[in-house]
Motif scaffolding. Structure first.
Motif, PDB file in Angstrom:
ATOM      1  N   ASP A 175      50.444   9.395 -27.979  1.00  0.00           N
ATOM      2  CA  ASP A 175      49.514   8.276 -28.120  1.00  0.00           C
ATOM      3  C   ASP A 175      50.239   6.942 -28.020  1.00  0.00           C
ATOM      4  N   LYS A 179      52.103   5.866 -18.883  1.00  0.00           N
ATOM      5  CA  LYS A 179      50.759   6.132 -19.372  1.00  0.00           C
ATOM      6  C   LYS A 179      50.033   7.060 -18.406  1.00  0.00           C
ATOM      7  N   ASP A 219      49.617   4.011 -25.159  1.00  0.00           N
ATOM      8  CA  ASP A 219      49.073   2.705 -25.548  1.00  0.00           C
ATOM      9  C   ASP A 219      50.095   1.586 -25.492  1.00  0.00           C
TER      10      ASP A 219
END
Length: 336
Positions: free
Chosen positions: A182, A241, A186
């Motif tokens: 995560d 990402k 981000d």
């Protein structure tokens, strides 16, 4: 005298007929026995060609028309080095028949045929009268498959017991892994080298826990990030990402936990830090392991350990319980 000669000749002819008939019957009986033995019997001549006489199992394994074919060509159609090795060994066995057992013992005892059939090979010593070797082949595919299934079941039980025993560490590891994922999805400052190092560490740790699917998925992600490094250097941000979004780690992990649930009947993923395991499900798991591993298996002992509470740990809960009880009953007690 002439009549006696005729009678003697007739007796000899009749005797020969009876003897021939008896030999043919015995030969036929032996052939029936060999054909129904479930094994492949064949003879190998000095020039390595297969003899005409063979049991029906040989034809089932290799098809018709193998008489006259060289045995090394039949067994190793795609492996020249094995063909040459077998030819050399058989030549030595025929040239030194008194030592043939020494040479024949060098030949492969097991073989997987091109169609996946698993056979064992047993070579009988050189027959010096007929100048031939007898080869006995046995199809052990079902036995091997059964052993493979047994090994697979045993590994699954080890996996489940290990996950149950170390569920706290496992859940912590899962949380830590997805925190990394995560973060790199981000955080624009998540750097490639850092991600590669962490992915490699997680891959090894999940492998130790036996999570093969997730391990393979992390390995693929690691390889993918490596390819980004080759093309773009120490990239960060959007490229990483996109790389991580390509892999469904949660879906893969869910498959792992679904399989664990099928094995032990418990949702290990949701056990949390404080675990309450259904007693009957542990009994069922124990019985499954005993059926595969036996009563004295370390896995059985490990599962049985989960069924019991450490008595010292149990006693350590009493003071707190008594304190809460005294408050509820509005009674004062001497502190322990």
């Amino acid at each position: 005298h002439w009549e006696n000669y005729i009678k003697a000749t007739d007796k000899i002819k009749n005797f020969n007929k009876e003897l021939t008939k008896e030999v043919e019957e015995k030969t036929r009986d032996i052939r029936v026995l060999l054909d129904n033995s479930g094994q492949g019997f064949m003879t190998i001549h000095r020039d390595m060609t297969i003899g005409e006489e063979m049991s029906s199992e040989c034809e089932r394994l290799f098809g018709n028309g193998i008489a006259g074919v060289k045995i090394n060509d039949l067994l190793y159609p795609s492996d020249e080095s094995e063909r040459e090795f077998m030819a050399d060994v058989l030549a030595q066995a025929f040239n030194e028949p008194t030592k043939s057992h020494v040479y024949l013992d060098l030949l492969t005892k097991e073989k997987v045929l091109e169609d996946g059939t698993f056979i064992t090979l047993e070579y009988k010593n050189v027959d010096t009268i007929k100048d031939e070797v007898i080869l006995i082949m046995t199809d052990k595919t079902d036995l091997r498959d059964a052993k493979d299934r047994m090994t697979e079941e045993r590994n699954k039980f080890r996996w489940a017991v290990n996950a149950l025993t170390h569920h706290e560490e496992l859940n912590g590891l899962v949380d830590e892994f997805f925190a990394l994922v995560d973060q790199c999805r981000d955080d624009q400052q998540c750097h490639l080298e850092h991600l590669l190092l962490r992915l490699h560490t997680f891959k090894g740790t999940f492998a130790q826990f036996g999570f093969k699917r997730l391990t393979n998925s992390i390995h693929d992600a690691e390889s993918y990030v490596e390819s980004i490094k080759e093309h773009y250097g120490d990239a960060s941000g959007p490229r990483l990402k996109d790389a991580l979004n390509y892999f469904d780690f949660k879906g893969v992990l869910q498959k792992e936990f679904d399989e664990l649930r099928n094995i032990c009947g418990m949702d290990i993923m949701n056990l949390g830090q404080s675990v309450q395991i259904d007693y009957q499900k542990l009994i069922n798991l124990e019985q499954k392991i005993v059926a595969v591993e036996g009563e004295n298996s370390p896995l059985v002992k490990e599962v049985r350990r989960l069924r019991f509470t450490d008595f010292k740990k149990f006693l350590s809960l009493i003071p707190e319980y008594m304190q809460d009880l005294s408050v509820r009953l509005e009674k004062q007690i001497q502190p322990v």
